[in-house]
Design an enzyme around this catalytic site. Structure first.
Site, PDB file in Angstrom:
ATOM      1  N   THR A  11       0.845  -1.189   0.000  1.00  0.00           N
ATOM      2  CA  THR A  11       0.000   0.000   0.000  1.00  0.00           C
ATOM      3  C   THR A  11       0.884   1.243   0.000  1.00  0.00           C
ATOM      4  O   THR A  11       2.019   1.215   0.479  1.00  0.00           O
ATOM      5  CB  THR A  11      -0.946   0.044   1.212  1.00  0.00           C
ATOM      6  OG1 THR A  11      -0.190   0.191   2.424  1.00  0.00           O
ATOM      7  CG2 THR A  11      -1.792  -1.221   1.293  1.00  0.00           C
ATOM      8  N   GLY A  12       0.356   2.330  -0.543  1.00  0.00           N
ATOM      9  CA  GLY A  12       1.186   3.522  -0.691  1.00  0.00           C
ATOM     10  C   GLY A  12       2.393   3.237  -1.558  1.00  0.00           C
ATOM     11  O   GLY A  12       3.488   3.738  -1.313  1.00  0.00           O
ATOM     12  N   SER A 135       7.668   4.529  12.218  1.00  0.00           N
ATOM     13  CA  SER A 135       8.489   5.741  12.155  1.00  0.00           C
ATOM     14  C   SER A 135       9.253   5.916  13.447  1.00  0.00           C
ATOM     15  O   SER A 135       8.754   5.573  14.534  1.00  0.00           O
ATOM     16  CB  SER A 135       7.609   6.979  11.923  1.00  0.00           C
ATOM     17  OG  SER A 135       8.372   8.167  12.067  1.00  0.00           O
ATOM     18  N   TYR A 148       1.146  12.604  14.549  1.00  0.00           N
ATOM     19  CA  TYR A 148       1.812  11.641  13.677  1.00  0.00           C
ATOM     20  C   TYR A 148       2.534  10.577  14.507  1.00  0.00           C
ATOM     21  O   TYR A 148       2.418   9.376  14.238  1.00  0.00           O
ATOM     22  CB  TYR A 148       2.800  12.368  12.769  1.00  0.00           C
ATOM     23  CG  TYR A 148       3.646  11.463  11.911  1.00  0.00           C
ATOM     24  CD1 TYR A 148       3.096  10.780  10.831  1.00  0.00           C
ATOM     25  CD2 TYR A 148       5.003  11.286  12.182  1.00  0.00           C
ATOM     26  CE1 TYR A 148       3.874   9.945  10.047  1.00  0.00           C
ATOM     27  CE2 TYR A 148       5.790  10.452  11.402  1.00  0.00           C
ATOM     28  CZ  TYR A 148       5.222   9.780  10.335  1.00  0.00           C
ATOM     29  OH  TYR A 148       5.992   8.949   9.561  1.00  0.00           O
TER      30      TYR A 148
END
Length: 245
Positions: A11-12, A135, A148
């Site tokens: 995905t992405g 991340s 985020y």
């Protein structure tokens, strides 16, 4: 080749880390389904490679994800590697957060990731590998990254738990996380257009440079292949040492 005959989905997959991952998995023999929203990126020549199949889907829409998996089932009958990479980083400062901006980010980064995983479960072959892209923001606080970072922290916790779930391990399905630091991608370039900001971020990295999407793709390849057959619920950090500085 490490993934010869395997069916992978990213995905992405039309830009940045996702696109680099698509290229790397395809280079190792996988048939790679490239998922992105309908638009110019999904139609660009770089996505239409010898072993790739671009499919438009919106990960924030459960019906769209269900249609995607139905399409994959009809074409291939299974998935051997699932890379859940789609994500955004755009959010206002924490004191300006509102429900609309919250939903916009969390619907992609959390809801989209979780239901991509859930809808893919019936398609995952025994011995399949799932890789979430997290991340370093989830581990190391930085100004302006609260929402985020929270979304990525959720993914890390979700993947750790899923990776040690008996119902998945009975089928030898492994779930892991790759944790990139600052990586030079179109998304990060847009977020750090100011040279002073880029220099500030670079100064936080012990190795003294931004990472490359291809370097993250190598870690994803490792987790997606049988080279990591005894690895689940784990995290591989690709951040130039940033999380330890």
């Amino acid at each position: 080749m490490q993934l010869s005959g395997k069916i992978a989905l990213v995905t992405g997959g039309t830009s940045g880390i996702g696109a680099a991952t698509v290229r790397r998995l395809a280079s190792e023999g996988a048939r790679v389904i490239v998922v992105g929203r309908e638009g110019p990126r999904l139609r660009q020549p770089a996505v239409h490679l010898e072993r790739t199949e671009p499919i438009a889907a919106d990960v924030t829409n459960a019906h769209s994800i269900a249609r995607l998996m139905s399409d994959v089932k009809e074409r291939h009958g299974r998935l051997d590697v699932l890379v859940i990479n789609a994500g955004i980083a755009t959010a206002p400062p924490i004191h300006e957060l509102d429900p609309t901006s919250y939903d916009a980010l969390m619907d992609v980064n959390c809801k989209g990731a979780v239901f991509t995983f859930v809808h893919a479960l019936p398609l995952l072959a025994d011995g399949a590998s799932v890789v979430f892209v997290g991340s370093v923001a989830a581990r190391k606080g930085q100004p302006g990254d609260a929402l985020y970072a929270g979304s990525k922290g959720f993914l890390h916790a979700f993947a750790r738990n899923a990776g040690t779930s008996p119902e998945l391990l009975q089928r030898r399905i492994r779930v892991n996380v790759v944790t990139p630091g600052p990586i030079d991608t179109p998304l990060s370039a847009a977020a750090t257009a100011d040279p002073q900001i880029r220099a500030y971020v670079e100064g936080l990295i012990p190795m003294g440079r931004w990472g490359k999407a291809e370097e993250v793709a190598e870690a994803i390849l490792f987790l997606g292949s049988q080279a990591s057959s005894f690895t689940t619920g784990a995290e591989i950090t690709v951040d130039g040492g940033m999380s330890h500085a």
